[in-house]
Structure formats: C-alpha cells, structure tokens
Design a protein around this motif. Structure first.
Motif, short mmCIF file in Angstrom:
data_model
loop_
_atom_site.label_atom_id
_atom_site.label_comp_id
_atom_site.label_asym_id
_atom_site.label_seq_id
_atom_site.Cartn_x
_atom_site.Cartn_y
_atom_site.Cartn_z
N PRO A 1 0.99 -1.52 -0.08
CA PRO A 1 0.02 0.03 0.10
C PRO A 1 0.62 1.40 -0.23
O PRO A 1 0.17 2.04 -0.25
CB PRO A 1 -0.95 -0.18 1.22
CG PRO A 1 -0.13 -0.83 1.72
CD PRO A 1 0.79 -1.66 1.36
N ASP A 2 2.30 1.19 0.54
CA ASP A 2 3.09 1.85 0.75
C ASP A 2 4.25 2.14 0.11
O ASP A 2 4.83 2.22 1.20
CB ASP A 2 2.78 3.23 1.26
CG ASP A 2 3.59 4.73 1.72
OD1 ASP A 2 2.82 5.18 2.74
OD2 ASP A 2 3.64 4.92 1.13
N SER B 1 7.08 3.95 -0.14
CA SER B 1 7.52 5.34 0.29
C SER B 1 8.02 4.82 1.48
O SER B 1 8.48 5.52 2.21
CB SER B 1 7.24 6.88 0.37
OG SER B 1 5.43 6.46 0.92
N ASN B 2 7.26 4.30 2.38
CA ASN B 2 7.31 4.13 3.17
C ASN B 2 8.18 2.15 3.97
O ASN B 2 7.74 1.50 2.96
CB ASN B 2 5.78 3.17 4.19
CG ASN B 2 6.13 3.07 5.67
OD1 ASN B 2 7.09 2.81 6.09
ND2 ASN B 2 5.22 2.95 6.52
N ASN C 1 2.00 -0.48 -5.77
CA ASN C 1 2.17 0.07 -4.72
C ASN C 1 0.82 0.61 -5.53
O ASN C 1 0.58 1.12 -6.10
CB ASN C 1 3.44 1.01 -5.29
CG ASN C 1 2.79 2.35 -4.47
OD1 ASN C 1 2.46 1.50 -2.93
ND2 ASN C 1 2.87 3.45 -4.79
N ASP D 1 -0.78 3.08 -3.45
CA ASP D 1 -0.48 4.89 -2.37
C ASP D 1 -1.42 3.73 -1.64
O ASP D 1 -3.03 5.05 -1.38
CB ASP D 1 -0.88 5.24 -3.68
CG ASP D 1 0.54 5.71 -4.57
OD1 ASP D 1 0.76 6.11 -5.49
OD2 ASP D 1 1.29 5.91 -3.31
N GLU D 2 -2.20 3.12 -0.76
CA GLU D 2 -3.36 3.08 0.25
C GLU D 2 -4.79 3.42 -0.28
O GLU D 2 -5.92 3.83 -0.08
CB GLU D 2 -3.09 3.78 1.19
CG GLU D 2 -2.64 3.87 2.07
CD GLU D 2 -1.88 2.59 2.50
OE1 GLU D 2 -1.17 2.57 3.79
OE2 GLU D 2 -3.49 1.76 2.72
N ASP D 3 -4.77 3.02 -1.99
CA ASP D 3 -6.00 3.27 -3.07
C ASP D 3 -6.83 3.08 -2.99
O ASP D 3 -6.33 2.01 -4.37
CB ASP D 3 -5.98 4.91 -3.87
CG ASP D 3 -6.61 5.02 -4.82
OD1 ASP D 3 -6.10 6.20 -6.14
OD2 ASP D 3 -7.40 4.27 -4.74
N THR E 1 -5.23 -1.82 1.33
CA THR E 1 -4.68 -0.92 2.46
C THR E 1 -5.34 -0.16 3.22
O THR E 1 -6.36 -1.26 4.37
CB THR E 1 -5.95 0.35 1.30
OG1 THR E 1 -6.62 -0.34 1.48
CG2 THR E 1 -5.36 -0.23 -0.53
N LYS F 1 1.18 7.90 7.99
CA LYS F 1 2.22 9.66 7.37
C LYS F 1 3.21 10.43 8.49
O LYS F 1 2.32 11.06 9.25
CB LYS F 1 2.17 9.13 6.21
CG LYS F 1 1.63 8.51 5.32
CD LYS F 1 0.63 9.17 3.63
CE LYS F 1 -0.04 8.22 2.70
NZ LYS F 1 1.29 6.62 2.17
#
Ligand code: RIB
Length: 336
Positions: free
Chosen positions: A69-70, A72-73, A98, A100-102, A126, A223
């Motif tokens: 889901p992310d 970048s984390n 990925n 993006d929690e979408d 997500t 975040k």
C-alpha cells in the motif's frame, strides 16, 4: 520472423501439445527418439518459448504479484525486498504493485495481475480494509498469502505480527519509567492493525490502573504529516510526558512539531514508535520503537506462497511473529 511452436510441430511431424510439453521439460509419453528429434530442431531452428504462451499452456508463468500500500514507507519496501529475494532464489519473478492506500488503484492492479497470468499473489491491503476482489480470488481458490494487514473474518494463509502485544510492550515500558500522562497517535482506525495497537495501549493503561482518557488519543494516517497534525493537537493538552506513535513515520512527524516548539526529547516529552525503519537509529535522538521484522515477513510470505504453488503445502498457515522493543534515546524516566 520468430519460429513458432506450430513451425516446430510441422517440422517434427508431431502435435503442438507434444512440442509444448517437451520444451517445458515434461517428457512423459514421448519416446526418446521423438524427444531428441524435437530438442535438435529447437536448437537448429532457434525456437525461443514465449513466456506468456508457455504460461497459457502450462498455466504457469513462474511469476507472482506483490501488492503493497505504500512503497515510500520503508516498512513495505523491506517487505518487498524480502519477498523478492525469496522468490528470485526459487526462480520466480515478482511484479511489484504500489497502491498508495487507494482501493481503486488496488482494483486496477489486481486486474492487471490477472491479465499477466501470475501464478499467485502476496497481498498487503490498504488501510480501507476488506477488498471484494481479494475475497473473490479467495473464493476461486486462487493462490494467495496475506502480509501484515489481516482481513477480518476470512481464513487465508498469512504472515502477521501481534500488534496488541507490540503496543502493550511500548506503553508498558513508558509506564515502568514513571509516565502516566501518555498520549497515543493511532493509525487510521479503519485499519485492523491500528485498532489492535490502540487496544494494546489501552490494555497496558488498564493493567497499571491508569485511567483511559480519549482526549489523549489522536487518529493519524501512518504518515509524517499525520504525526505532525496529531502532535499539534496533543500539545494543547497540559502535562503530557510521553507519546506512543503507532508507526515510526508518525513519530518523525511528532519529533518535528516538538522540536519546532523548542521542547526537548526525551526530557520534556518521551516518544516511542512502531516498525523500526532504518531512519529510526539515525535521527536525533535515536527513536525507541517496536521492531517489526519486515524483511523476514516478506521472505516468509513468499516462501509460503511458493510452497502452495509447488504443492508443498496445502493447508492454511497463519504465522504471527512477536515484535520486540528496541530501546534507544527518545524515552527517559518521568521527571518528578
Ligand atoms: O508503517 C505502516 C504501518 O502500516 C506499519 O506499522 C504496518 O504494520 C502497516 O500496517
């Protein structure tokens, strides 16, 4: 023009199915003479099997999908690293998706993985919770392993950690150092992990006869900005001496606000996080946190999925790892 499986079959005087089985190493029911004749033709004619075509015939593409889901984390990118190392070591490719929690982006990726004929999917959902597409794949017995974020009420193999235990350890550690005015920055409460960490925080307060005060609990978003916004609100409340942030990114956000107010960590406010991202032992002061074995979770989930694909495991396996407390310099005893 590329040599096709039909060209080979015509040249060898056999069926397309026989060619497909021989080029995929399945010689059952093929005479030694026919096998050798086909292999010589494959070499002499320069035939290169088409990976997708091979998948369609054998129903195997030796490729798995990984949905996170992310990216970048660093928690999730560590999961991806562990899953890819395990998969590559067993000659599987990985398609990283990925979301993006979408949830809409997640739907699109699930459709794309289906078109690519992946053999199985590793799935970290997500924070929005249950996905109908994943439930459909489960109903169709599609090979699936869940990582990190459990899906309520359905039994699927997966690798998780005990989030209640992790949050309990974090809060209890603060209490043992004399803190009783402890705030909590939660993850999105639509997420099961966030709810379990809030429950662990509450349980530790209760076990130490400290009253729960909902004014000291702020909902974040896993975040940095969510940690910043929550910390701004918490600083309006007098006497908070410690904060349990439900992941390291929000702890970093809390740091930023506390330092902007020229307050000192840990002597004025102690901070404890959750995940143990690589930055956590680099920032100043180094963050005390609950370590999730993200790389190992990725590796273990890929092993579980490939064992299912290779029929080495058929029953559902739930692995729940115990997170550990990593003590650094962002927590100190409560000053009297
Ligand atoms: O940092 C992101 C959080 O979301 C992690 O704690 C992980 O457990 C996921 O649920």
């Amino acid at each position: 023009m590329a040599i096709t499986i039909k060209d080979l079959a015509k040249a060898a005087g056999v069926s397309v199915t026989t060619i497909s089985r021989v080029v995929n190493g399945n010689y059952s029911g093929v005479s030694e003479e026919t096998k050798n004749r086909i292999l010589v033709l494959v070499n002499n004619m320069g035939y290169k099997p088409n990976a997708i075509a091979r998948g369609l015939v054998t129903r195997r593409t030796k490729t798995i999908g990984l949905i996170i889901p992310d990216v970048s984390n660093e928690f999730f990118s560590s999961i991806a690293r562990g899953a890819e190392d395990e998969a590559n070591g067993r000659e599987y490719n990985v398609f990283l998706c990925n979301t993006d929690e979408d949830v809409f982006k997640e739907k699109q990726y699930l459709a794309a993985l289906n078109e690519k004929c992946v053999d199985g999917i590793l799935y970290a959902g997500t924070v929005k919770g249950k996905s109908n597409e994943i439930l459909n794949l489960k109903e169709k017995q599609f090979p699936l392993v869940i990582i990190d974020r459990q899906i309520e009420d359905i039994e699927i193999s997966g690798v998780f950690i005990d989030n209640i235990e992790g949050a309990y350890k974090a809060t209890n550690y603060l209490i043992k150092l004399g803190h009783s005015n402890i705030a909590c920055i939660t993850g999105p409460l639509s997420d099961r992990n966030a709810c379990d960490r809030l429950e662990g925080y509450k349980k530790a307060l209760k076990d130490n006869s400290i009253a729960y005060d909902s004014l000291k609990v702020m909902e974040g978003n896993f975040k940095v900005d969510g940690g910043m916004n929550a910390m701004k609100e918490l600083l309006r409340i007098e006497k908070i001496s410690a904060v349990f942030a439900s992941n390291d990114l929000m702890a970093y956000g809390a740091y930023k606000i506390i330092k902007s107010r020229k307050m000192h960590i840990p002597t004025e406010i102690s901070i404890i996080g959750f995940d143990d991202n690589a930055l956590s032992d680099i920032i100043e002061p180094e963050l005390t946190t609950i370590r999730q074995p993200a790389y190992e979770m990725g590796k273990l989930s890929a092993r579980m999925l490939i064992d299912i694909l290779e029929k080495k495991s058929s029953h559902k396996v739930i692995t729940r790892l115990i997170p550990e407390l990593v003590i650094r310099n962002s927590v100190s005893e409560k000053k009297l």
